[in-house]
Motif scaffolding. Sequence first.
Motif, PDB file in Angstrom:
ATOM      1  N   ALA A   1     -77.284  61.271 -36.957  1.00 30.56           N
ATOM      2  CA  ALA A   1     -77.699  60.939 -35.671  1.00 30.56           C
ATOM      3  C   ALA A   1     -76.491  60.531 -34.608  1.00 30.56           C
ATOM      4  O   ALA A   1     -76.624  60.838 -33.579  1.00 30.56           O
TER       5      ALA A   1
ATOM      6  N   SER B   1     -84.053  76.106 -37.807  1.00 28.38           N
ATOM      7  CA  SER B   1     -85.137  75.220 -37.300  1.00 28.38           C
ATOM      8  C   SER B   1     -84.597  74.931 -36.040  1.00 28.38           C
ATOM      9  O   SER B   1     -85.586  74.392 -35.386  1.00 28.38           O
ATOM     10  N   TYR B   2     -83.490  74.831 -35.503  1.00 28.05           N
ATOM     11  CA  TYR B   2     -83.152  74.481 -34.269  1.00 28.05           C
ATOM     12  C   TYR B   2     -82.833  75.355 -33.358  1.00 28.05           C
ATOM     13  O   TYR B   2     -81.569  75.999 -33.529  1.00 28.05           O
TER      14      TYR B   2
ATOM     15  N   GLU C   1     -81.160  74.932 -43.171  1.00 24.37           N
ATOM     16  CA  GLU C   1     -82.214  74.198 -42.583  1.00 24.37           C
ATOM     17  C   GLU C   1     -82.059  74.248 -41.219  1.00 24.37           C
ATOM     18  O   GLU C   1     -83.128  74.407 -40.365  1.00 24.37           O
ATOM     19  N   HIS C   2     -80.847  73.724 -40.517  1.00 24.30           N
ATOM     20  CA  HIS C   2     -80.798  73.332 -39.240  1.00 24.30           C
ATOM     21  C   HIS C   2     -80.537  74.778 -38.631  1.00 24.30           C
ATOM     22  O   HIS C   2     -81.177  74.971 -37.387  1.00 24.30           O
TER      23      HIS C   2
ATOM     24  N   ARG D   1     -71.678  68.454 -29.108  1.00 24.39           N
ATOM     25  CA  ARG D   1     -72.210  67.908 -30.178  1.00 24.39           C
ATOM     26  C   ARG D   1     -72.320  68.823 -31.482  1.00 24.39           C
ATOM     27  O   ARG D   1     -72.829  69.809 -31.092  1.00 24.39           O
TER      28      ARG D   1
ATOM     29  N   PRO E   1     -86.277  66.677 -41.330  1.00 24.95           N
ATOM     30  CA  PRO E   1     -85.133  67.632 -42.082  1.00 24.95           C
ATOM     31  C   PRO E   1     -84.635  68.700 -41.254  1.00 24.95           C
ATOM     32  O   PRO E   1     -83.493  69.097 -41.061  1.00 24.95           O
ATOM     33  N   SER E   2     -85.581  69.255 -40.205  1.00 20.23           N
ATOM     34  CA  SER E   2     -85.267  70.279 -39.669  1.00 20.23           C
ATOM     35  C   SER E   2     -84.755  69.803 -37.938  1.00 20.23           C
ATOM     36  O   SER E   2     -84.359  70.609 -37.411  1.00 20.23           O
ATOM     37  N   ASP E   3     -84.828  68.298 -37.784  1.00 19.28           N
ATOM     38  CA  ASP E   3     -84.333  68.154 -36.525  1.00 19.28           C
ATOM     39  C   ASP E   3     -82.819  67.983 -36.418  1.00 19.28           C
ATOM     40  O   ASP E   3     -82.348  66.989 -37.149  1.00 19.28           O
ATOM     41  N   ALA E   4     -82.139  68.920 -36.073  1.00 24.75           N
ATOM     42  CA  ALA E   4     -80.744  69.179 -35.983  1.00 24.75           C
ATOM     43  C   ALA E   4     -79.990  67.978 -35.203  1.00 24.75           C
ATOM     44  O   ALA E   4     -78.946  67.983 -35.281  1.00 24.75           O
ATOM     45  N   ASP E   5     -80.782  67.268 -34.137  1.00 29.50           N
ATOM     46  CA  ASP E   5     -80.254  66.425 -33.179  1.00 29.50           C
ATOM     47  C   ASP E   5     -80.966  65.357 -33.130  1.00 29.50           C
ATOM     48  O   ASP E   5     -81.684  65.224 -32.011  1.00 29.50           O
ATOM     49  N   PRO E   6     -81.311  64.385 -34.061  1.00 31.84           N
ATOM     50  CA  PRO E   6     -82.568  63.356 -33.924  1.00 31.84           C
ATOM     51  C   PRO E   6     -82.014  62.309 -32.710  1.00 31.84           C
ATOM     52  O   PRO E   6     -82.882  61.988 -32.027  1.00 31.84           O
ATOM     53  N   LEU E   7     -80.778  62.163 -32.331  1.00 30.72           N
ATOM     54  CA  LEU E   7     -80.477  61.350 -31.181  1.00 30.72           C
ATOM     55  C   LEU E   7     -81.035  61.798 -29.993  1.00 30.72           C
ATOM     56  O   LEU E   7     -81.421  61.077 -29.150  1.00 30.72           O
ATOM     57  N   LYS E   8     -81.021  63.272 -29.677  1.00 32.14           N
ATOM     58  CA  LYS E   8     -81.484  63.811 -28.543  1.00 32.14           C
ATOM     59  C   LYS E   8     -83.098  63.683 -28.541  1.00 32.14           C
ATOM     60  O   LYS E   8     -83.466  63.386 -27.639  1.00 32.14           O
TER      61      LYS E   8
ATOM     62  N   HIS F   1     -75.230  59.616 -27.073  1.00 42.34           N
ATOM     63  CA  HIS F   1     -75.428  61.007 -27.141  1.00 42.34           C
ATOM     64  C   HIS F   1     -74.133  61.788 -26.432  1.00 42.34           C
ATOM     65  O   HIS F   1     -73.475  62.524 -27.072  1.00 42.34           O
TER      66      HIS F   1
ATOM     67  N   LEU G   1     -84.237  58.577 -35.372  1.00 43.78           N
ATOM     68  CA  LEU G   1     -83.086  58.014 -35.767  1.00 43.78           C
ATOM     69  C   LEU G   1     -83.188  57.333 -37.263  1.00 43.78           C
ATOM     70  O   LEU G   1     -82.094  57.541 -38.000  1.00 43.78           O
TER      71      LEU G   1
ATOM     72  N   ILE H   1     -73.964  70.082 -34.725  1.00 53.02           N
ATOM     73  CA  ILE H   1     -75.217  69.979 -35.306  1.00 53.02           C
ATOM     74  C   ILE H   1     -74.776  69.610 -36.692  1.00 53.02           C
ATOM     75  O   ILE H   1     -74.098  70.155 -37.361  1.00 53.02           O
ATOM     76  N   GLY H   2     -75.695  68.454 -36.895  1.00 48.67           N
ATOM     77  CA  GLY H   2     -75.468  68.114 -38.609  1.00 48.67           C
ATOM     78  C   GLY H   2     -74.384  67.310 -39.067  1.00 48.67           C
ATOM     79  O   GLY H   2     -74.366  66.842 -40.108  1.00 48.67           O
TER      80      GLY H   2
END
Lengths: 320, 213
Positions: free
Chosen positions: A290, A76-77, A72-73, A283, B34-41, B102, B29, A285-286
Amino acid sequence: MLIRTPPSWELPESAATPESVYLNRRALLKSLGCGAAALALAPHVLRATTAGFPTRVNPDYRDPALTPTSYEHITSYINFYEFGTDKASPKTNANKGWKTEPWTVEITGLINNPLKIDANDLVAKMGGAEQRVYRLRCVEAWSMVVPWDGFPLAKLIKLADPKPEAKFVTFSTFNPVGAPGYAGPALDWPYLEGLRLDEAMHDLSFIATGIYGKPIPNQNGAPLRLVVPWKYGFKYGKSIVKIDFVAKQPVNTWQAMQAREYGFYANVNPNVDHPRWTQASERVIGAGGAFGLRQKTLMFNGYEAQVAGLYKGMDLRRNY
Amino acid sequence: MPLLAKLLRSKITIWVLLVLPAIWALKPLFAPEPSDADPLKSTLLHLGLIACIVLVTVLTFTPLRVLWPKWGVAQALNRHRRLVGVGAFAYALLHFTAHLLHVYDGGFVTFWKEIQKPFQLIGLGALLILFVLTITSLHAAIRWMGGKAWKNLHRLAYVAAALAAWHQADARKIFPLQVVWIFGPLAVLEIARIWKQRVTASPPRGTTPAQTS
Ligand code: HEM
Ligand code: HEM
């Protein structure tokens, strides 16, 4: 019907590892259906190269210490500016009817065997696809671990049979203007990337046609995409339509945009900062949700033992 | 009085308008896509964007009142300058906090290396100005400084806006057009306001000081 002769290192019966297996390995006690459900929920995207599947894991490139990022990541990223400049857009925009099968790629320039070939035929000619798990380090200081399917770039170069004058190889992405989902001018299309010929011949250099044992989704650069794991992600030219062997060092797209920030080599190097951020850490990813912590970035993204020899005597601060 | 102006006179309305965007900014946060690989960003970028918009918003209040002194909405908005200005500082501080998290690497090595980059120094400059404006906006501070000094200090808000625009433009690899639509209207209003103040302040054409005195 495709007939392939598996190279000697292949384990004949081991099919490529799908995501469910990785997931279950990580959390054996989690409900059994979890991984399968994730696969079933994966969006039905237009398929690119369908030849060569199922692929086989190449154990030489399966470091057990690496935990692959979720499908998924990975899907989509994405930075794919042809389909939008934020991370989420390419997944939507690249699947609005843009067709990546059939697909023709032109291999040309200073070579003895120029050809135009269908992507699926090319995969067959390369002896099918194998799976390798590589680290991916973006120039923006984030990283993933990706199980790529595809074939070694060196095989393609042998097929092309470069003349002695050929010193560099360029990879052109398709021209997106007018394609369904095209997001408008952002860079000077078509996107161009290049490698020195010896870099391109290196064992690690790879043309990906799949991810997690499935045809590579459009947004990840279907059907053919360069993978050079010791370099920053922007070197990984996507949706390649032309591979050109040239004598002079080319100017890649990001170098043309911002030479101070993006060089030709773009080797992952924790000691040479980007003008706007440090490259010493990344960072993951995943990992850790967060608030996941950073990890130290490794020289040549952890492939120093394999590739450092390519740059002996070069000033890597100047040749960033 | 028209409804809009009436609504905007109320502190509650302004509070609600100021707090609502935080829900959008912080959502990744607590409930990431589900697709957001870096929510904090995502949160970090959203907070920076809101900080810029709120800062620009507070800076439009004075020009709006100068240009349309009888307009109820402009009058209503000018009652809330302090609240909205402090709101801009609050979002900038949250943006900065998200950045701290971050780049947190178990220590502050990454933070320290990055804060020296010009684009972050520019952001830091803007943040410090907003901080100074916020602490000096306490009534006691205003009285202690005297109106004139305080007013001069307040002009730094424009410097903060310029720095924020620069910082926002520099944060991306390719010039982000939103800088134009966020800061453009403010620039237009400011030019119109300065022009109007000039016209009102200067003596009518054709008259010389000798004739008028
Ligand atoms: C010490 C202070 C600050 C630091 C360290 C900082 C840091 C950052 C960082 C790391 C980014 C992300 C760049 C990227 O995409 O890689 C960013 C973006 C941004 N910041 Fe700041 N910032 C600071 C102060 C401010 C202030 C005071 C404002 C506004 C009043 C602001 C508004 C923005 C905006 C609008 C963006 C761009 C968001 C986007 O591109 O979507 N920042 N900042
Ligand atoms: C928290 C306490 C604050 C108070 C009590 C306050 C109060 C005021 C008052 C009474 C004025 C009118 C001055 C005049 O027209 O002569 C004013 C003007 C202004 N305020 Fe604030 N303010 C505060 C914070 C802020 C902040 C944090 C910002 C921006 C970030 C800001 C931006 C401005 C601007 C741009 C003006 C117009 C200045 C001018 O026209 O020259 N204020 N403020």
